[in-house]
Design an enzyme around this catalytic site. Structure first.
Site, PDB file in Angstrom:
ATOM      1  CB  SER A 206      -0.741  -0.406   1.325  1.00 54.85           C
ATOM      2  OG  SER A 206      -0.387  -0.192   2.604  1.00 54.85           O
ATOM      3  CG  HIS A 258      -1.378   3.969   4.166  1.00 53.09           C
ATOM      4  ND1 HIS A 258      -3.179   3.750   3.560  1.00 53.09           N
ATOM      5  CD2 HIS A 258      -1.675   2.691   3.416  1.00 53.09           C
ATOM      6  CE1 HIS A 258      -3.653   2.811   4.213  1.00 53.09           C
ATOM      7  NE2 HIS A 258      -2.772   2.242   3.685  1.00 53.09           N
TER       8      HIS A 258
END
Length: 381
Positions: A206, A258
């Site tokens: 991610s 992230h």
């Protein structure tokens, strides 16, 4: 004796970001030919195509690196499941008919995947091993591991939708840059996660995916003049990024990966995804006889400024971050509110680390370490 007619000038009409980015030379009407006596438009177009061949400033390339990344991630998940071998190492399994590829019980891993001890063995990000055993390679190896079928499917679909578009746009040579953007962004996400999420193990791509989103954003900014509908594209991309970062405040989601990946990718985009000006490209590919009023530089001054500033920030940020990580610094000790970036406690859930104990090798006294499964939202880009 009459004067010779002046040499006809050739005008290059540039259509930024329209259709396939084709630049068509426009030929003026010959001297002495009026509009009434001019050939029909279809004949003029045929003459124009005969005189000058069209050229493509930004050729679209066939992607190969992003599909390779997808194949490697899927292969690594299959290898992880084979090594996990749930029927041999656990008391019960889900989907027993899959044999050694069957999943851990859903209460243990709801994402349909292996145990945390298998992920740790395969190279999951565990801060204590990075700090005390100097296993820095885990900052990269964790990018190729996934917690389950749902996890790998979501990430790979996101990688296809985001990465292939970038690879098609930036060609064969810059394809390597897209690969570097993916890897370095993932490294940056893992590093920031290690500074703030030190009580859990982490796997997943991610951070690298958010790096691609950050690169897309900086690519629009640094190549602003070549875009049509630039404000719509910018606002759409910002909305997608904000929604996905907002999802990161849910519990059991590593939003620091992230954020770190996005910041790294945003800065890398100014370095790797810079495009030349259309004026420079048109001069370089101009047909014979083209007279240019002035020589256009390859890049604008602001592009060079953003390139230098981003490179400096990346170098300083990665250096300081790695020094802090290897010294065992906990970022939460220096930022009392930063933990809210990864989880916001409300009445519906708690952000406290959940102690999860699993029995793996049928030994009652063997307990697994606390873990936090990373979840990845599917992007619709």
């Amino acid at each position: 004796m009459g004067l010779d007619p002046p040499a006809s000038k050739i005008e290059i009409n540039i259509h930024p970001r329209r259709q396939d980015n084709v630049v068509h030379p426009a030929v003026p009407s010959p001297v002495g030919v009026t509009e009434a006596s001019a050939p029909p438009p279809q004949q003029q177009q045929q003459q124009q195509q005969h005189l000058f061949s069209e050229f493509r400033p930004f050729k679209r390339w066939f992607p190969w690196m992003v599909p390779s990344f997808v194949a490697v991630n899927i292969a690594m998940f299959l290898i992880t499941m084979s090594i996990n071998n749930c029927p041999k190492n656990s008391v019960s399994c889900f989907a027993d008919f899959l044999g050694r590829f069957s999943f851990q019980p859903l209460k243990e891993n709801p994402l349909l995947g292996p145990s945390s001890s298998t992920l740790e063995k395969m190279g999951a990000l565990e801060v204590s091993k990075v700090v005390h055993k100097h296993q820095v390679w885990r900052l990269i190896s964790c990018l190729w591991l996934h917690a389950g079928v749902l996890h790998v499917l979501a990430n790979m679909l996101s990688l296809v939708f985001i990465g292939i578009r970038l690879e098609q746009e930036f060609g064969f040579g810059p394809t390597v840059r897209i690969g570097l953007l993916y890897m370095v962004s993932g490294f940056g996400g893992s590093m920031l996660s290690s500074l703030f999420m030190q009580s859990s193990i982490s796997v997943g791509a991610s951070g690298a995916l958010f790096g691609l989103l950050g690169g897309m954003l900086s690519e629009i900014i640094t190549n602003w003049t070549i875009y049509a509908n630039k404000f719509a594209a910018l606002l759409t991309l910002i909305l997608i990024i904000m929604v996905n970062l907002a999802v990161g405040v849910l519990p059991h989601v590593d939003n620091f990966a992230h954020i770190g990946g996005f910041i790294s990718g945003f800065l890398l985009g100014f370095v790797f995804l810079i495009r030349p000006q259309f004026g420079w490209v048109s001069q370089r590919n101009a047909p014979p006889g083209y007279v240019s009023a002035s020589v256009k530089p390859k890049h604008k001054m602001q592009q060079y400024v953003l390139w230098i500033m981003s490179l400096i920030l990346l170098t300083v940020g990665f250096t300081v971050g790695m020094v802090m990580l290897l010294r065992g610094v906990n970022g939460n000790d220096h930022c009392s509110w930063c933990h809210y970036l990864s989880c916001v406690p409300i009445s519906k859930w708690s952000c406290e680390s959940r102690q999860v104990y699993f029995h793996h090798n049928r030994k009652p006294d063997e307990l697994d370490m606390p873990e936090q499964w990373e979840k990845q939202l599917l992007f619709n880009v």
